[in-house]
Design an enzyme around this catalytic site. Structure first.
Site, PDB file in Angstrom:
ATOM      1  CG  ASP A 145      -2.046   1.018   1.087  1.00 44.23           C
ATOM      2  OD1 ASP A 145      -2.454   1.296  -0.056  1.00 44.23           O
ATOM      3  OD2 ASP A 145      -2.508   1.541   2.117  1.00 44.23           O
ATOM      4  NE  ARG A 161       4.760  13.914  10.600  1.00 41.55           N
ATOM      5  CZ  ARG A 161       4.165  12.964   9.867  1.00 41.55           C
ATOM      6  NH1 ARG A 161       3.923  11.780  10.394  1.00 41.55           N
ATOM      7  NH2 ARG A 161       3.843  13.188   8.615  1.00 41.55           N
ATOM      8  CD  GLU A 218      -5.952   4.601   4.891  1.00 39.55           C
ATOM      9  OE1 GLU A 218      -5.265   3.880   4.128  1.00 39.55           O
ATOM     10  OE2 GLU A 218      -5.463   5.313   5.793  1.00 39.55           O
ATOM     11  CD  GLU A 220      -5.458   2.964  -0.067  1.00 38.51           C
ATOM     12  OE1 GLU A 220      -4.715   2.307  -0.829  1.00 38.51           O
ATOM     13  OE2 GLU A 220      -5.236   3.111   1.146  1.00 38.51           O
ATOM     14  CG  ASP A 252      -5.516   0.336   3.807  1.00 38.34           C
ATOM     15  OD1 ASP A 252      -5.530  -0.738   4.416  1.00 38.34           O
ATOM     16  OD2 ASP A 252      -4.627   1.201   3.954  1.00 38.34           O
ATOM     17  NE  ARG A 256      -7.824   6.357   9.788  1.00 38.94           N
ATOM     18  CZ  ARG A 256      -7.134   6.128   8.681  1.00 38.94           C
ATOM     19  NH1 ARG A 256      -5.872   5.741   8.732  1.00 38.94           N
ATOM     20  NH2 ARG A 256      -7.700   6.271   7.505  1.00 38.94           N
ATOM     21  CE1 TYR A 263       3.248   7.314  12.326  1.00 33.68           C
ATOM     22  CE2 TYR A 263       1.994   7.334  14.359  1.00 33.68           C
ATOM     23  CZ  TYR A 263       2.732   8.000  13.404  1.00 33.68           C
ATOM     24  OH  TYR A 263       2.950   9.345  13.515  1.00 33.68           O
ATOM     25  CE  LYS A 272      -3.318   2.062   7.514  1.00 33.66           C
ATOM     26  NZ  LYS A 272      -4.091   2.968   6.668  1.00 33.66           N
ATOM     27  CB  THR A 369      -6.123   7.716   1.832  1.00 34.64           C
ATOM     28  OG1 THR A 369      -5.886   6.658   2.732  1.00 34.64           O
ATOM     29  CG2 THR A 369      -7.493   8.309   2.062  1.00 34.64           C
TER      30      THR A 369
HETATM   31 MN    MN Z   1      -3.966   2.912   2.826  1.00 31.56          MN
END
Ligand code: MN
Length: 439
Positions: A145, A161, A218, A220, A252, A256, A263, A272, A369
């Site tokens: 992905d 961030r 997501e 996609e 996908d 969250r 992650y 995922k 995404t």
């Molecule tokens: Mn994705």
């Protein structure tokens, strides 16, 4: 001088995409059908009369049984259609995909009587799409992905961030990606169990183990590798598209809250890996060719191995809908466009293989995404609701920050032609409640 046989073949291929082309199958001529004669996407199906999964092509409200046509000697090809996956057909290469497309187009075009007038053959060769079961179209050896929408990466970077440095410096230099799980890629219509996992709540030192509370989509697309490369032999950017069989819609699914805790430093894992849904029909690049268009200007200019000439995006409009359990109507969450993607499929495949990684027939590569510049053009609830802060009102009442149990999420997409559209069908899934502790 162009070889005359080759020119004839290209003319025949172009004829399969003529906007004025019509089929004797009336439902294929409906301007809102995803499957006009210009499309001819490949998939795997079964039905009550024949429960063996086998290869078919969607047209209008019907599926053409390729094995039946092959046995009737109406399609010249190796015997690869009576199989539960398209890999053997895909492995034959682009010349064979094209030849089958051209033969099918001729059999299905207005004026052709070969199938239409054969009372014995016709009911065996055409299966009503609504009564068929659709299966994963290919065996998928590997799933990767990417993360190639600049708007999506900017939104996520701003949220998690720093809005001033939302994009990390590597983002504009390469198509960022991660190796996903091929084992949990499922076909549209398969229910998805809400995942459980480690969630770190802001007011606690240690994570809890709980059902995901921030379940998301997501939106996609994905492409299917049609010709792999040997280990140690990269695919050049200008050759990359010749390695692609076609495209699907891809959801996908993403947890969250699990993602945010797990992650760093190696990327998403359980957030995922629990499910990825794809649409059942693979739309070939030959069918998408009339919708080829330019992608956003890249600044800085990519390194040489990521440069290509010409246009490498396709003008595909995409939608996401949510329908709560027992609700009569679905709410449209977003409309977005594949052509907004910063990195192209060709660049993704070139980058994927540049260090020597081999790819195989049937490999699935997710676009990342697909988000546009506004909340109603974003491909995830995370962005649409800004991490749950701005709920979305549903038609018929209620609201959503993230997905609830019983919700059905559906992705659709198509290229708009003059009087017809080349579509992908649906990529849908209903969310089942999480297992209870100990289940
Ligand atoms: Mn994705």
């Amino acid at each position: 001088m162009i070889d005359s046989t080759r020119k004839d073949a290209l003319d025949a291929l172009d004829a399969t995409r003529a906007p004025a082309l019509r089929s004797w199958i009336e439902s294929a001529n409906d301007s809102s059908s995803d499957f006009p004669i210009q499309n001819l996407p490949f998939g795997i199906f079964s039905d009550e009369a024949n429960p063996s999964p086998r290869a078919g092509v969607a047209i209008g409200d019907w599926i053409v049984d390729l094995d039946v046509l092959h046995r009737a000697r109406l399609i010249e090809c190796e015997p690869v259609f009576a199989r539960p996956a398209l890999n053997a057909f895909v492995a034959l290469g682009v010349e064979r995909w094209r030849s089958v497309r051209i033969q099918l187009s001729a059999l299905l075009a207005s004026g052709s009587e070969t199938i239409k007038a054969d009372a014995a053959l016709r009911p065996r060769a055409l299966v009503p799409r609504g009564s068929a079961t659709l299966h994963l179209p290919v065996d998928i050896p590997g799933y990767t992905d990417f993360y190639s929408s600049k708007e999506h990466a900017t939104n996520v970077g701003s949220m998690f961030r720093d809005p001033k440095h939302a994009l990390l410096p590597n983002w504009t230099e390469m198509p960022i990606g991660y190796n996903g799980r091929a084992s949990s890629v499922i076909v549209s219509g398969t229910p998805v169990r809400r995942p459980r996992g480690q969630i770190k709540l802001p007011d606690q030192d240690r994570p809890v183990f709980a059902a995901c509370r921030k379940l998301d989509i997501e939106l996609e697309t994905g492409f299917i590798v049609g010709a792999g490369n040997a280990l140690g032999q990269p695919i050049g950017c200008d050759q990359a598209e010749s390695h692609i069989f076609g495209m699907v819609l891809l959801n996908d699914w993403s947890a969250r809250d699990i993602q945010q805790w797990e992650y760093v430093p190696l990327g998403p894992f359980n957030a995922k890996g629990f499910a990825t849904t794809i649409s059942p029909w693979i739309v070939t690049l030959d069918a998408l060719e009339p919708f080829r268009t330019s992608s956003p200007k890249q600044d800085p200019e990519p390194l040489a191995y990521l440069r290509h000439t010409g246009d490498h995006a396709f003008d595909i409009t995409l939608h996401a809908h949510l329908r709560p359990e027992h609700a009569d109507s679905a709410t449209k969450l977003a409309t977005t466009h594949f052509k907004l993607m910063y990195w192209t499929m060709a660049q993704q495949l070139a980058h994927h293989t540049v260090a020597g990684c081999n790819t195989r027939v049937g490999d699935l590569m997710g676009s990342g995404t697909i988000s546009g510049p506004t909340p109603d053009s974003c491909g995830s609830l995370l962005e649409m609701t800004w991490n749950g802060q701005r709920p979305i009102a549903l038609e018929g009442g209620g609201e959503r920050r993230f997905i609830e149990d019983g919700d059905e999420l559906t992705l659709t997409g198509w290229c708009q032609g003059d009087g017809y559209r080349v579509g992908f069908g649906e990529c849908a899934g209903v969310i089942l409640p999480a297992l209870q502790v100990g289940e």
